[in-house]
Structures are given as C-alpha cells and as structure tokens.
Design an enzyme around this catalytic site. Structure first.
Site: not given
Length: 291
Positions: A15, A17-18, A20, A40, A72, A166, A170
């Site tokens: 991850g 890209s934005r 946190i 991704k 991915d 979820y 997590k």
C-alpha cells in the site's frame, strides 16, 4: 521525541499510495530513507487520491529515494518480484511495513464470499506473504523491523458482531505480529503492530465509515507517522511483540499537545475500532464513542 534517524534505511511498504501509509513513508523520507511502495494503484482512481507514482514523487520531494512497484500482494509471484526489485535497487531491506488493507463492514448474511476472500487475501494472507518474502533480507540487516498496521487482539464480541469477516481478516494481521515476534525474537527481528486510538482521516473513513462528517472528527495520518518513526528507530531486540497505540506511545515519548493532529476545528475525536476500554481509561484525551 527520539533523535534517531531512518537515513539510509530501506523500507518495503505494501500500500502507501495515500493515507496512513503515505504519511509514514513521507516521515521516513524526511530522514533520507529509501521507500519502496508496492501497491495496485497504477493509474488515478475516480474516487481515491494518489497512485504509486505520485507517492514516489512526494517521497523524493521530501528528501528520500523511492521506487514504485505495481503489485497485488495476494499474488505470490508479484510480491517476490517486487521484493527482488527493491533489493536490486537498494541492496537490501531493513524494514517491512504491512499497510495494505481491505475493509467492508457488513454482517455475515450481507458479506459476499468474494469480499470475504478479498479481505482475508489482502489483510491476513498478504501480511503473511509480504513478511515471509522480506524476512530473508531482514535477517541480514542490523536493526530489522516488521510493522503491521493492525489492532490489538481484543477478543470482545462487540468487535465481531457487526462485521465478523472484516474482524477475522484484520486480526489475521495481528496474529502475524503475535506469532512472528515470538518466532524471530532470537534472530533479532522486531515484529510489532501499530493502531490509532482515534479514527484517522483517510479515504476509508470518508468513503466507508462515516463520510465527510466523520472525517472532520478524525485525526490526521501524521500521528501514526510519528508513532511509526518512534518504533522503527528503536533497537529491534528491545522492541518486539507489542501492540502499540499511537497516542499512548507518543505520550511515553513526551508528547503532550495532540491538537496538531486534529480534528480540524478542534473538538473531541472519534474513537477507533478494536481499542480496548482500558486503553481509553489510560489517557486524558476525551473521545466520542461511535462503535
């Protein structure tokens, strides 16, 4: 705050890209770290800001060196290739950050199995796979860290009742922390989790949890970036197996003014999921409980 630095360290992040992940990457970049963003988002998303490429632009503008890898993390070969590219570019990996996550807060009957598979594939399996693939390189460095953006393992039924799928996914990330910390303790690899006390103003909060109104009652991602920096600059052999909460950790470091992290306009922030009641009792911050 610690005077230690991440200068010259190479971070492999899923991850980023934005939100946190990007905030953590930019904090490391200001030290002069190398950051590999494996995500991704290759082209702009109609509803989400940022791509792997814009993230690298920001990282390098902040003073670090970056490498964008479209990946991915559910796919073994893609993760293996991404790690190989990171090692080829920077000579090794010092830190692995498992930031990528998928969320859908639906009950059992409302959860399609493809969404169940997505959440477990990204969160639990992805964290295991990225950690497993980075570990041979982490074992060669002098202060190796794995940091999972995952909650403490609080087994209260309230965290499962409305979204069992979820929570299972997590907590799968959290169990990676619990197990790998014990497994690699003697080899000196630190494995820890970091989780926010309050909601953080990210695309997930605004698009999934509560819209712009909840975003306005959330803190900035920079609080997690500062907390992550504290963890990653500590000696690995002395800092492993912990489920850190951002504000609790920063208070231990001497931080007293949390208004710099928001919410915008002041007011009490919204409490996050999965934080045990005793944690809220241990800090002076007033929060709004919505979960």
């Amino acid at each position: 705050m610690t005077a230690s630095t991440l200068a010259g360290k190479t971070i492999f992040m899923s991850g980023g890209s934005r939100g946190i992940g990007l905030a953590i990457a930019l904090r490391a970049a200001r030290d002069g770290a190398n950051v590999v963003v494996a995500a991704k988002t290759d082209t702009p998303h109609p509803k989400l800001p940022g791509t792997v490429h814009t993230a690298i632009e920001e990282i390098e503008a902040a003073g670090g060196k970056g490498l964008a890898v479209v990946c991915d993390i559910r796919e073994d070969e893609q993760v293996e290739g991404a790690v190989a590219r990171a090692v080829e570019r920077f000579g090794g990996i010092d830190i692995c950050i498992n930031n990528a996550s998928a969320i859908q807060l639906t009950g059992t009957l409302e959860t399609e199995m493809k969404r169940y598979d997505l959440m477990n594939g990204v969160n639990a399996r992805g964290t295991f796979l990225v950690s497993k693939t980075c570990l041979p390189h982490l074992l060669k460095t002098d202060n190796p860290h794995i940091l999972n953006l995952a909650p403490p393992l609080d087994m209260s039924p309230k965290w499962f009742a409305g979204h069992t799928a979820y929570t299972m996914a997590k907590f799968g990330m959290s169990m990676c922390t619990l197990g790998m910390a014990a497994e690699f303790r003697k080899q000196g690899v630190a494995v820890n989790s970091l989780w926010p006390l309050t909601a953080i103003d990210t695309a997930a909060v605004r698009n999934v949890l509560g819209g712009d109104e909840m975003g306005r009652h959330s803190r900035k991602p920079e609080i997690l970036a500062d907390a992550a920096h504290v963890i990653l600059t500590r000696p690995a052999r002395e800092t492993t197996g912990h489920f850190f909460i951002d504000e609790v950790l920063l208070r231990e470091e001497g931080v007293t003014d949390f208004s710099v992290y928001g919410p915008e306009g002041g007011g009490d922030p919204v409490a996050d999921f999965f934080v045990p009641d005793e944690v809220f009792a241990s800090v002076p911050t007033k929060v709004r409980h919505m979960f």
